[in-house]
Design a protein around this motif. Structure first.
Motif, PDB file in Angstrom:
ATOM      1  N   THR A 155     109.631  95.482 -21.240  1.00 19.18           N
ATOM      2  CA  THR A 155     110.607  96.289 -21.983  1.00 19.18           C
ATOM      3  C   THR A 155     111.435  97.176 -21.059  1.00 19.18           C
ATOM      4  N   VAL A 156     111.049  97.253 -19.788  1.00 22.92           N
ATOM      5  CA  VAL A 156     111.753  98.122 -18.839  1.00 22.92           C
ATOM      6  C   VAL A 156     113.216  97.704 -18.703  1.00 22.92           C
ATOM      7  N   GLY A 157     113.458  96.392 -18.675  1.00 19.27           N
ATOM      8  CA  GLY A 157     114.821  95.904 -18.508  1.00 19.27           C
ATOM      9  C   GLY A 157     115.755  96.432 -19.579  1.00 19.27           C
ATOM     10  N   LEU A 158     115.305  96.397 -20.822  1.00 23.33           N
ATOM     11  CA  LEU A 158     116.128  96.894 -21.929  1.00 23.33           C
ATOM     12  C   LEU A 158     116.392  98.385 -21.765  1.00 23.33           C
ATOM     13  N   GLY A 159     115.338  99.139 -21.420  1.00 24.19           N
ATOM     14  CA  GLY A 159     115.502 100.584 -21.277  1.00 24.19           C
ATOM     15  C   GLY A 159     116.480 100.947 -20.181  1.00 24.19           C
ATOM     16  N   ILE A 160     116.371 100.292 -19.043  1.00 18.94           N
ATOM     17  CA  ILE A 160     117.259 100.612 -17.915  1.00 18.94           C
ATOM     18  C   ILE A 160     118.696 100.209 -18.226  1.00 18.94           C
ATOM     19  N   ARG A 161     118.876  99.067 -18.884  1.00 16.23           N
ATOM     20  CA  ARG A 161     120.234  98.633 -19.228  1.00 16.23           C
ATOM     21  C   ARG A 161     120.906  99.583 -20.223  1.00 16.23           C
ATOM     22  N   LEU A 162     120.106 100.290 -21.023  1.00 17.84           N
ATOM     23  CA  LEU A 162     120.675 101.244 -21.981  1.00 17.84           C
ATOM     24  C   LEU A 162     121.115 102.539 -21.305  1.00 17.84           C
ATOM     25  N   ILE A 163     120.659 102.748 -20.066  1.00 15.24           N
ATOM     26  CA  ILE A 163     121.080 103.926 -19.306  1.00 15.24           C
ATOM     27  C   ILE A 163     122.358 103.553 -18.552  1.00 15.24           C
ATOM     28  N   ASP A 187     124.919 105.729 -17.119  1.00 16.79           N
ATOM     29  CA  ASP A 187     125.563 106.586 -16.133  1.00 16.79           C
ATOM     30  C   ASP A 187     124.687 106.959 -14.945  1.00 16.79           C
ATOM     31  N   ALA A 188     123.422 106.607 -14.954  1.00 18.35           N
ATOM     32  CA  ALA A 188     122.519 107.025 -13.884  1.00 18.35           C
ATOM     33  C   ALA A 188     122.338 105.907 -12.863  1.00 18.35           C
ATOM     34  N   VAL A 189     122.206 106.298 -11.594  1.00 18.98           N
ATOM     35  CA  VAL A 189     121.931 105.338 -10.531  1.00 18.98           C
ATOM     36  C   VAL A 189     120.422 105.251 -10.327  1.00 18.98           C
ATOM     37  N   VAL A 190     120.011 104.346  -9.423  1.00 16.74           N
ATOM     38  CA  VAL A 190     118.587 104.089  -9.205  1.00 16.74           C
ATOM     39  C   VAL A 190     117.824 105.360  -8.902  1.00 16.74           C
ATOM     40  N   TRP A 191     118.354 106.187  -7.980  1.00 21.25           N
ATOM     41  CA  TRP A 191     117.597 107.346  -7.516  1.00 21.25           C
ATOM     42  C   TRP A 191     117.490 108.421  -8.571  1.00 21.25           C
ATOM     43  N   SER A 209     111.388 101.507  -7.381  1.00 25.76           N
ATOM     44  CA  SER A 209     112.788 101.572  -6.956  1.00 25.76           C
ATOM     45  C   SER A 209     113.401 100.179  -6.871  1.00 25.76           C
ATOM     46  N   GLY A 210     112.650  99.216  -6.338  1.00 24.38           N
ATOM     47  CA  GLY A 210     113.153  97.845  -6.294  1.00 24.38           C
ATOM     48  C   GLY A 210     113.369  97.272  -7.671  1.00 24.38           C
ATOM     49  N   GLY A 211     112.453  97.578  -8.586  1.00 25.05           N
ATOM     50  CA  GLY A 211     112.575  97.068  -9.950  1.00 25.05           C
ATOM     51  C   GLY A 211     113.788  97.626 -10.671  1.00 25.05           C
ATOM     52  N   ILE A 212     114.021  98.921 -10.528  1.00 22.40           N
ATOM     53  CA  ILE A 212     115.171  99.535 -11.192  1.00 22.40           C
ATOM     54  C   ILE A 212     116.479  98.969 -10.647  1.00 22.40           C
ATOM     55  N   TYR A 213     116.577  98.876  -9.314  1.00 17.51           N
ATOM     56  CA  TYR A 213     117.804  98.336  -8.720  1.00 17.51           C
ATOM     57  C   TYR A 213     118.022  96.881  -9.131  1.00 17.51           C
ATOM     58  N   ALA A 214     116.950  96.100  -9.144  1.00 15.89           N
ATOM     59  CA  ALA A 214     117.083  94.683  -9.491  1.00 15.89           C
ATOM     60  C   ALA A 214     117.634  94.506 -10.898  1.00 15.89           C
ATOM     61  N   ILE A 215     117.135  95.307 -11.827  1.00 12.27           N
ATOM     62  CA  ILE A 215     117.591  95.175 -13.216  1.00 12.27           C
ATOM     63  C   ILE A 215     119.050  95.599 -13.349  1.00 12.27           C
ATOM     64  N   GLN A 216     119.475  96.560 -12.534  1.00 16.20           N
ATOM     65  CA  GLN A 216     120.869  96.985 -12.581  1.00 16.20           C
ATOM     66  C   GLN A 216     121.804  95.997 -11.882  1.00 16.20           C
ATOM     67  N   ALA A 217     121.266  95.242 -10.914  1.00 17.48           N
ATOM     68  CA  ALA A 217     122.120  94.402 -10.080  1.00 17.48           C
ATOM     69  C   ALA A 217     122.138  92.937 -10.489  1.00 17.48           C
ATOM     70  N   LEU A 235     112.092  90.741  -5.721  1.00 12.83           N
ATOM     71  CA  LEU A 235     110.977  90.231  -4.907  1.00 12.83           C
ATOM     72  C   LEU A 235     110.286  91.369  -4.160  1.00 12.83           C
ATOM     73  N   GLY A 236     111.080  92.340  -3.669  1.00 13.33           N
ATOM     74  CA  GLY A 236     110.491  93.503  -3.016  1.00 13.33           C
ATOM     75  C   GLY A 236     109.646  94.315  -3.975  1.00 13.33           C
ATOM     76  N   SER A 237     110.120  94.428  -5.213  1.00 10.41           N
ATOM     77  CA  SER A 237     109.348  95.123  -6.237  1.00 10.41           C
ATOM     78  C   SER A 237     108.036  94.396  -6.524  1.00 10.41           C
ATOM     79  N   ALA A 238     108.103  93.079  -6.634  1.00  6.99           N
ATOM     80  CA  ALA A 238     106.891  92.287  -6.862  1.00  6.99           C
ATOM     81  C   ALA A 238     105.903  92.455  -5.712  1.00  6.99           C
ATOM     82  N   PHE A 239     106.429  92.502  -4.488  1.00 10.37           N
ATOM     83  CA  PHE A 239     105.561  92.706  -3.328  1.00 10.37           C
ATOM     84  C   PHE A 239     104.908  94.092  -3.378  1.00 10.37           C
ATOM     85  N   GLY A 240     105.669  95.094  -3.817  1.00  6.56           N
ATOM     86  CA  GLY A 240     105.112  96.431  -3.967  1.00  6.56           C
ATOM     87  C   GLY A 240     103.956  96.457  -4.947  1.00  6.56           C
ATOM     88  N   PHE A 241     104.127  95.772  -6.087  1.00 10.48           N
ATOM     89  CA  PHE A 241     103.038  95.696  -7.068  1.00 10.48           C
ATOM     90  C   PHE A 241     101.846  94.922  -6.507  1.00 10.48           C
TER      91      PHE A 241
END
Length: 201
Positions: free
Chosen positions: A30-38, A40-44, A93-101, A165-171
């Motif tokens: 469900t993270v993808g939906l939540g981040i896409r609804l934001i 005006d905010a950047v990853v950081w 951080s990788g996960g948030i950026y990936a969903i935005q990009a 992939l970086g996010s997956a490696f982090g997990f």
């Protein structure tokens, strides 16, 4: 009687573990939906507010559950807790950026490689055996990743795929760190990841 009951307890523990992992996967999806609804905010910015609220909530929870500071538990657990905390910052951080990009579907499918990475890391670092069927699944997953990333050869979409992939490696590193520090309390490592996230952002 105690010896006879041990297998059933182990079986129940395994079932609960599978249930928790499945639930975590559903919630993470469900993270993808939540981040896409934001909008005006950047990853950081997202990571800062997420880390602050996560740390505050877990500090209160750990104090109420154990009666002691999470910092004391982190000191007892030692290096595995620090590695786990840092790996979660990379994963978030990788996960948030990936969903935005890149597309949510592409990001989520790449996130799903984390268990395969964890299996390989566990085999290398912890010397845990990997079943032949798992090696086959890893090979198939790698082939699938190559196909998925092949049509995103440039621009932001490729960066998003690499971030996923970086996010997956982090997990995966987080998972192995949990196994490494299983003799201690590892929940404070998630609290620690929030502090690291605040410092980074």
């Amino acid at each position: 009687m105690t010896v006879m009951n041990q297998p059933s307890l182990g079986t129940d523990g395994h079932r609960f573990g599978v249930l928790f992992v499945f639930t975590a996967g559903v919630l993470w999806s469900t993270v993808g939906l939540g981040i896409r609804l934001i909008e005006d905010a950047v990853v950081w910015q997202i990571l800062l507010y997420r880390s602050a609220s996560l740390s505050l909530l877990l500090y209160v929870f750990i104090r109420m559950r154990s009666g002691e500071s999470p910092f004391a538990q982190i000191r007892r657990t030692g290096f595995p807790a620090v590695i786990a905390g840092l790996s979660l910052v990379a994963a978030y951080s990788g996960g948030i950026y990936a969903i935005q990009a890149t597309s949510v579907a592409n990001a989520m499918l790449l996130f799903a490689t984390a268990p395969f990475m964890a299996a390989v890391l566990g085999w290398v670092v912890l010397r845990e055996p990997v079943r032949p069927a798992t090696w086959v699944a890893i090979a198939v997953a790698i082939a699938g990743i190559a196909i998925m990333v092949a049509d995103k050869s440039g621009g932001v979409a490729l960066k998003g795929s690499l971030a996923a992939l970086g996010s997956a490696f982090g997990f995966a590193v987080f998972t192995v760190a949990l196994r490494w520090g299983k003799s201690g309390e590892m929940l404070p490592s998630v609290f620690l990841s929030g502090l690291f996230g605040i410092i980074v952002t």
